[in-house]
Design a protein around this motif. Structure first.
Motif, mmCIF file in Angstrom:
data_model
loop_
_atom_site.group_PDB
_atom_site.id
_atom_site.type_symbol
_atom_site.label_atom_id
_atom_site.label_comp_id
_atom_site.label_asym_id
_atom_site.label_seq_id
_atom_site.Cartn_x
_atom_site.Cartn_y
_atom_site.Cartn_z
ATOM 1 N N TYR A 1 0.721 -1.170 -0.082
ATOM 2 C CA TYR A 1 -0.150 -0.015 0.067
ATOM 3 C C TYR A 1 0.813 1.298 -0.027
ATOM 4 O O TYR A 1 2.040 1.071 0.386
ATOM 5 N N ALA A 2 0.182 2.401 -0.264
ATOM 6 C CA ALA A 2 0.754 3.681 -0.171
ATOM 7 C C ALA A 2 -0.269 4.706 0.229
ATOM 8 O O ALA A 2 -1.273 5.038 -0.765
ATOM 9 N N LEU A 3 -0.097 5.234 1.074
ATOM 10 C CA LEU A 3 -1.139 6.636 1.677
ATOM 11 C C LEU A 3 -1.206 7.519 0.965
ATOM 12 O O LEU A 3 0.209 7.973 0.525
ATOM 13 N N THR A 4 -2.123 8.341 0.521
ATOM 14 C CA THR A 4 -2.080 9.546 -0.181
ATOM 15 C C THR A 4 -3.235 10.640 0.398
ATOM 16 O O THR A 4 -3.673 10.097 1.488
ATOM 17 N N TYR B 1 -3.463 3.842 -1.838
ATOM 18 C CA TYR B 1 -3.218 2.891 -2.869
ATOM 19 C C TYR B 1 -3.110 1.557 -2.688
ATOM 20 O O TYR B 1 -2.285 1.441 -1.840
ATOM 21 N N VAL B 2 -3.422 0.576 -3.290
ATOM 22 C CA VAL B 2 -3.226 -0.691 -2.751
ATOM 23 C C VAL B 2 -3.421 -1.486 -4.000
ATOM 24 O O VAL B 2 -4.105 -1.360 -4.876
ATOM 25 N N ARG B 3 -2.457 -2.590 -3.925
ATOM 26 C CA ARG B 3 -2.437 -3.508 -5.356
ATOM 27 C C ARG B 3 -3.607 -4.456 -5.361
ATOM 28 O O ARG B 3 -3.943 -4.847 -6.373
ATOM 29 N N ASN B 4 -4.104 -4.941 -3.924
ATOM 30 C CA ASN B 4 -5.170 -5.724 -3.983
ATOM 31 C C ASN B 4 -6.272 -5.363 -3.021
ATOM 32 O O ASN B 4 -6.019 -5.515 -1.689
ATOM 33 N N VAL C 1 3.750 2.876 -10.440
ATOM 34 C CA VAL C 1 5.102 3.666 -10.182
ATOM 35 C C VAL C 1 4.637 4.353 -8.772
ATOM 36 O O VAL C 1 5.585 4.738 -7.950
ATOM 37 N N VAL C 2 3.267 4.882 -8.636
ATOM 38 C CA VAL C 2 3.126 5.327 -7.572
ATOM 39 C C VAL C 2 3.480 4.574 -6.049
ATOM 40 O O VAL C 2 3.824 5.423 -5.040
ATOM 41 N N MET C 3 3.154 3.392 -6.323
ATOM 42 C CA MET C 3 3.595 2.437 -4.994
ATOM 43 C C MET C 3 4.905 2.211 -5.040
ATOM 44 O O MET C 3 5.742 1.993 -4.044
ATOM 45 N N GLU C 4 5.540 2.168 -6.350
ATOM 46 C CA GLU C 4 6.955 1.471 -6.331
ATOM 47 C C GLU C 4 7.869 2.631 -5.661
ATOM 48 O O GLU C 4 9.204 2.452 -5.074
ATOM 49 N N LEU D 1 4.655 4.405 8.472
ATOM 50 C CA LEU D 1 3.553 4.089 7.340
ATOM 51 C C LEU D 1 4.321 4.156 5.806
ATOM 52 O O LEU D 1 5.311 5.086 5.935
ATOM 53 N N THR D 2 3.771 3.653 4.752
ATOM 54 C CA THR D 2 4.180 3.968 3.659
ATOM 55 C C THR D 2 3.269 4.875 3.111
ATOM 56 O O THR D 2 2.012 4.919 3.143
ATOM 57 N N VAL D 3 4.029 5.909 2.534
ATOM 58 C CA VAL D 3 3.146 7.050 1.891
ATOM 59 C C VAL D 3 3.887 7.247 0.449
ATOM 60 O O VAL D 3 4.834 7.165 0.186
ATOM 61 N N ALA D 4 2.814 7.788 -0.458
ATOM 62 C CA ALA D 4 3.381 8.228 -1.777
ATOM 63 C C ALA D 4 4.308 9.464 -1.489
ATOM 64 O O ALA D 4 4.189 10.131 -0.511
#
Length: 189
Positions: free
Chosen positions: A84-87, A107-110, A138-141, A150-153
């Motif tokens: 995931y990536a928060l935005t 953002y999530v892949r699933n 690329v948003v998550m990569e 936390l993972t953020v954009a």
């Protein structure tokens, strides 16, 4: 062009067309050494938001975090099985807190895995969580760690997402852009 294409994970032809468009729009300048200069990155972000709109460019689903956003973020911090990536507002708080977040955009892949692992409930109205399957991975990569794990954009992505977001999101985008102007060396690169 090749280096830019590698970073963007796009074809050289696509990058060439985009850079030609940006030159034509006065948003990029080709230097004698064949590199490009973007002197007004905020204008570039605003132009990007004209074409890329978070809620229209991606698959978005609406959810409720029954115990609220704080509990959701604690759950997300502990979860290791969801990419995931928060935005949006929650992510912007890593740099320029505007007001307490009322909703989370992630953002999530699933979507199904994220919703199940995070204890979310699907809803048609009153959502406090938007799960977004990104059109462009690329948003998550290129995401980063902030907000106590936390993972953020990246800030530029968050700003563009806020520019076309609902409610007070555009005002939050302006606040984030002002922070980005004042701290340019800390987020660019």
């Amino acid at each position: 062009m090749r280096e830019l294409a590698d970073v963007a994970k796009a074809s050289v032809g696509s990058v060439y067309r985009v850079m030609q468009f940006l030159e034509d729009q006065g948003l990029a300048q080709r230097l004698p050494d064949r590199r490009f200069l973007v002197s007004d990155w905020a204008a570039l972000l605003r132009r990007w938001s004209d074409d890329y709109q978070l809620l229209r460019s991606n698959a978005v689903s609406h959810w409720i975090a029954p115990r609220g956003l704080s509990d959701l973020l604690d759950t997300v911090r502990e979860e290791e099985d969801v990419d995931y990536a928060l935005t949006g507002s929650v992510a912007a708080a890593a740099w320029a807190a505007y007001a307490p977040a009322r909703s989370a955009m992630v953002y999530v892949r699933n979507v199904e895995r994220a919703a199940a692992n995070w204890g979310l409930r699907a809803t048609e109205a009153g959502a406090n969580v938007l799960l977004i399957e990104p059109t462009y991975p690329v948003v998550m990569e290129r995401a980063m760690t902030a907000l106590e794990g936390l993972t953020v954009a990246r800030p530029a992505q968050v700003a563009v997402d806020l520019m076309t977001g609902p409610g007070r999101a555009p005002a939050e985008a302006n606040e984030l852009i002002e922070w980005m102007r004042a701290h340019e060396q800390s987020w660019r690169g």
